[in-house]
Design a protein around this motif. Structure first.
Motif, PDB file in Angstrom:
ATOM      1  N   LEU A  43       0.817  -1.223   0.000  1.00 26.91           N
ATOM      2  CA  LEU A  43       0.000   0.000   0.000  1.00 26.91           C
ATOM      3  C   LEU A  43       0.848   1.268   0.000  1.00 26.91           C
ATOM      4  O   LEU A  43       0.505   2.269  -0.614  1.00 26.91           O
ATOM      5  N   LYS A  47       0.735   4.820  -2.336  1.00 25.03           N
ATOM      6  CA  LYS A  47       0.440   6.026  -1.553  1.00 25.03           C
ATOM      7  C   LYS A  47       1.583   7.036  -1.646  1.00 25.03           C
ATOM      8  O   LYS A  47       1.364   8.240  -1.707  1.00 25.03           O
ATOM      9  N   LEU A 147       4.078  -7.632   4.797  1.00 22.77           N
ATOM     10  CA  LEU A 147       3.480  -6.448   5.427  1.00 22.77           C
ATOM     11  C   LEU A 147       2.207  -6.800   6.193  1.00 22.77           C
ATOM     12  O   LEU A 147       2.028  -6.400   7.347  1.00 22.77           O
ATOM     13  N   THR A 151       1.956  -6.542  10.256  1.00 21.88           N
ATOM     14  CA  THR A 151       1.047  -5.577  10.860  1.00 21.88           C
ATOM     15  C   THR A 151       0.069  -6.277  11.811  1.00 21.88           C
ATOM     16  O   THR A 151      -0.153  -5.830  12.940  1.00 21.88           O
ATOM     17  N   TYR A 178     -16.351  -6.316  12.768  1.00 21.45           N
ATOM     18  CA  TYR A 178     -17.244  -5.508  11.928  1.00 21.45           C
ATOM     19  C   TYR A 178     -16.727  -5.664  10.510  1.00 21.45           C
ATOM     20  O   TYR A 178     -15.632  -5.184  10.182  1.00 21.45           O
ATOM     21  N   SER A 180     -17.776  -7.168   6.125  1.00 23.60           N
ATOM     22  CA  SER A 180     -18.797  -7.556   5.146  1.00 23.60           C
ATOM     23  C   SER A 180     -19.198  -9.013   5.383  1.00 23.60           C
ATOM     24  O   SER A 180     -18.352  -9.844   5.741  1.00 23.60           O
ATOM     25  N   HIS A 182     -19.716 -11.336   3.416  1.00 19.10           N
ATOM     26  CA  HIS A 182     -19.050 -12.368   2.610  1.00 19.10           C
ATOM     27  C   HIS A 182     -17.708 -12.810   3.211  1.00 19.10           C
ATOM     28  O   HIS A 182     -17.104 -13.766   2.734  1.00 19.10           O
ATOM     29  N   HIS A 183     -17.252 -12.123   4.257  1.00 20.35           N
ATOM     30  CA  HIS A 183     -16.030 -12.581   4.942  1.00 20.35           C
ATOM     31  C   HIS A 183     -16.350 -13.474   6.145  1.00 20.35           C
ATOM     32  O   HIS A 183     -15.433 -13.968   6.805  1.00 20.35           O
ATOM     33  N   GLN A 198     -21.303  -5.143   8.059  1.00 16.18           N
ATOM     34  CA  GLN A 198     -21.254  -3.696   7.817  1.00 16.18           C
ATOM     35  C   GLN A 198     -22.242  -3.261   6.744  1.00 16.18           C
ATOM     36  O   GLN A 198     -22.538  -2.068   6.612  1.00 16.18           O
ATOM     37  N   LEU A 224      -8.404  -1.985  11.914  1.00 18.16           N
ATOM     38  CA  LEU A 224      -7.619  -2.186  10.692  1.00 18.16           C
ATOM     39  C   LEU A 224      -8.169  -1.378   9.532  1.00 18.16           C
ATOM     40  O   LEU A 224      -7.894  -1.677   8.370  1.00 18.16           O
ATOM     41  N   ILE A 226      -8.588   2.533   7.927  1.00 22.47           N
ATOM     42  CA  ILE A 226      -8.202   3.942   8.027  1.00 22.47           C
ATOM     43  C   ILE A 226      -9.285   4.776   7.359  1.00 22.47           C
ATOM     44  O   ILE A 226      -9.375   4.825   6.133  1.00 22.47           O
ATOM     45  N   VAL A 247      -4.058   0.797  13.208  1.00 23.22           N
ATOM     46  CA  VAL A 247      -3.096   0.959  12.106  1.00 23.22           C
ATOM     47  C   VAL A 247      -3.086   2.379  11.565  1.00 23.22           C
ATOM     48  O   VAL A 247      -2.239   2.721  10.745  1.00 23.22           O
ATOM     49  N   ILE A 263      -0.002   1.082  15.495  1.00 15.26           N
ATOM     50  CA  ILE A 263       0.708  -0.086  14.984  1.00 15.26           C
ATOM     51  C   ILE A 263       1.453   0.291  13.711  1.00 15.26           C
ATOM     52  O   ILE A 263       0.862   0.840  12.777  1.00 15.26           O
ATOM     53  N   PHE A 264       2.733   0.007  13.684  1.00 16.76           N
ATOM     54  CA  PHE A 264       3.520   0.250  12.481  1.00 16.76           C
ATOM     55  C   PHE A 264       4.084  -1.093  12.022  1.00 16.76           C
ATOM     56  O   PHE A 264       4.935  -1.670  12.692  1.00 16.76           O
ATOM     57  N   GLY A 265       3.528  -1.587  10.915  1.00 17.07           N
ATOM     58  CA  GLY A 265       3.920  -2.912  10.422  1.00 17.07           C
ATOM     59  C   GLY A 265       5.275  -2.863   9.756  1.00 17.07           C
ATOM     60  O   GLY A 265       5.389  -3.001   8.543  1.00 17.07           O
TER      61      GLY A 265
END
Ligand SMILES: NC(=O)c1ccc[n+]([C@@H]2O[C@H](COP(=O)([O-])OP(=O)(O)OC[C@H]3O[C@@H](n4cnc5c(N)ncnc54)[C@H](OP(=O)(O)O)[C@@H]3O)[C@@H](O)[C@H]2O)c1
Length: 276
Positions: A43, A47, A147, A151, A178, A180, A182-183, A198, A224, A226, A247, A263-265
């Motif tokens: 990511l 970014k 990563l 994390t 919390y 979706s 489907h997970h 959600q 998890l 942002i 995170v 948290i810094f992965g």
């Protein structure tokens, strides 16, 4: 072995990626040279191109998560040989911790450097944070792990000062997520006991839903996501003596005894190194 390689540079801040030639570097003591077979898109890579942070010098080579073969072994290394299949999380350079409003916050600035980066055919890596790829996964799969795994591990199990208090026994009766719908099956296979959909419950309603399911003070929350809302919702859910691992580097302060751990992965800051 060839002496030059192809590398993918970002020419300048917010600029374009450009293919170029560069020398293949020799590993120093404690380092490996790794032939990169798979480089995942971390990511941070997109970014940084979009927003320009961490990088102090251009042109810059990105690529945080890689898998490949050991091409050359530096001096003083045991346990690795040429041809070993390995995966690793880059970058390796980090500076001092940011001073934050939280006593428990320990967020570091890190940056890529061109010798330790994945978007090239060969990269140097410090041998002490390299893993050997298990036989049941391939290079592509292995490159996606560093990563994300790091994390999650820091958030759940991290050492004192970087994540949740290690003296706190992590044996929850209920694990509420919390997510979706489907997970759901996957989350339950990991030990999650309750999934709040959600799609059905807005974020603003999760606080009440979680408290009702818990039926007891909620002591630990791991955020998890942002976005503007998630960290606040997580704090609302927490009991007064609870702890939030987040995170989101922007997550702020603690209130009423509630601690927030950023948290810094990244395995490279000195206080994360041993855990890594
Ligand atoms: N601090 C660090 O060191 C660090 C390290 C790694 C990642 N991160 C950050 O952590 C975040 C997650 O990374 P990732 O790799 O897991 O991203 P990802 O692969 O895009 O996954 C994000 C997941 O969050 C779910 N989601 C998104 N918004 C949500 C919401 N409002 N409520 C509940 N679930 C929501 C998504 O659900 P659906 O599948 O239903 O869309 C998806 O499953 C990113 O923002 C990333 O920048 C930080």
């Amino acid at each position: 072995m060839a002496s030059t390689q192809k590398v993918l540079y970002l020419e300048k801040a917010k600029g374009a990626f450009v293919m170029s030639d560069a020398p293949i570097l020799k590993p120093g003591p404690g380092q490996l040279s790794v032939k990169v077979i798979s480089a995942a898109l971390n990511l941070a890579d997109w970014k940084i191109q979009a927003y320009d942070f961490f990088i102090t010098k251009y042109p810059a080579i990105f690529g945080g998560d890689i898998a490949g073969d050991v091409a050359e072994v530096g001096k003083g290394i045991e346990g690795f040989s040429k041809g070993d299949k390995v995966y690793v999380l880059l970058p390796v350079h980090v500076s001092v911790p940011l001073a934050g409003p939280n006593a428990c916050s320990s967020f570091f600035r890190g940056w890529y450097s061109n010798e330790f980066a994945g978007f090239q055919q060969y990269t140097l890596v410090p041998a002490d944070i390299v893993g050997k790829i298990p036989s049941n996964i391939n290079y592509d799969q292995a490159s996606t792990i560093p990563l994300a795994f790091t994390t999650a591990a820091f958030g759940l199990l991290g050492p004192a000062g970087t994540a949740l208090d290690p003296t706190l026994e992590f044996k929850p009766n209920k694990i509420i997520t919390y997510a979706s719908a489907h997970h759901s099956n996957f989350l339950r296979s990991l030990g999650v006991t309750h999934v709040v959909d959600q799609g059905e419950v807005p974020a603003s309603g999760f606080t009440e839903a979680a408290k009702e399911i818990a039926g007891a003070p909620i002591k630990l929350v791991f955020n998890l996501v942002i976005d503007g809302e998630a960290a606040g919702v997580c704090l609302d859910i927490l009991n007064r003596d609870g702890q939030l691992a987040d995170v989101n580097g922007e997550a702020k302060g603690s209130g009423n005894g509630r601690k927030v751990y950023l948290i810094f992965g990244n395995l490279h800051p000195p206080n994360n190194r041993e855990f890594g």
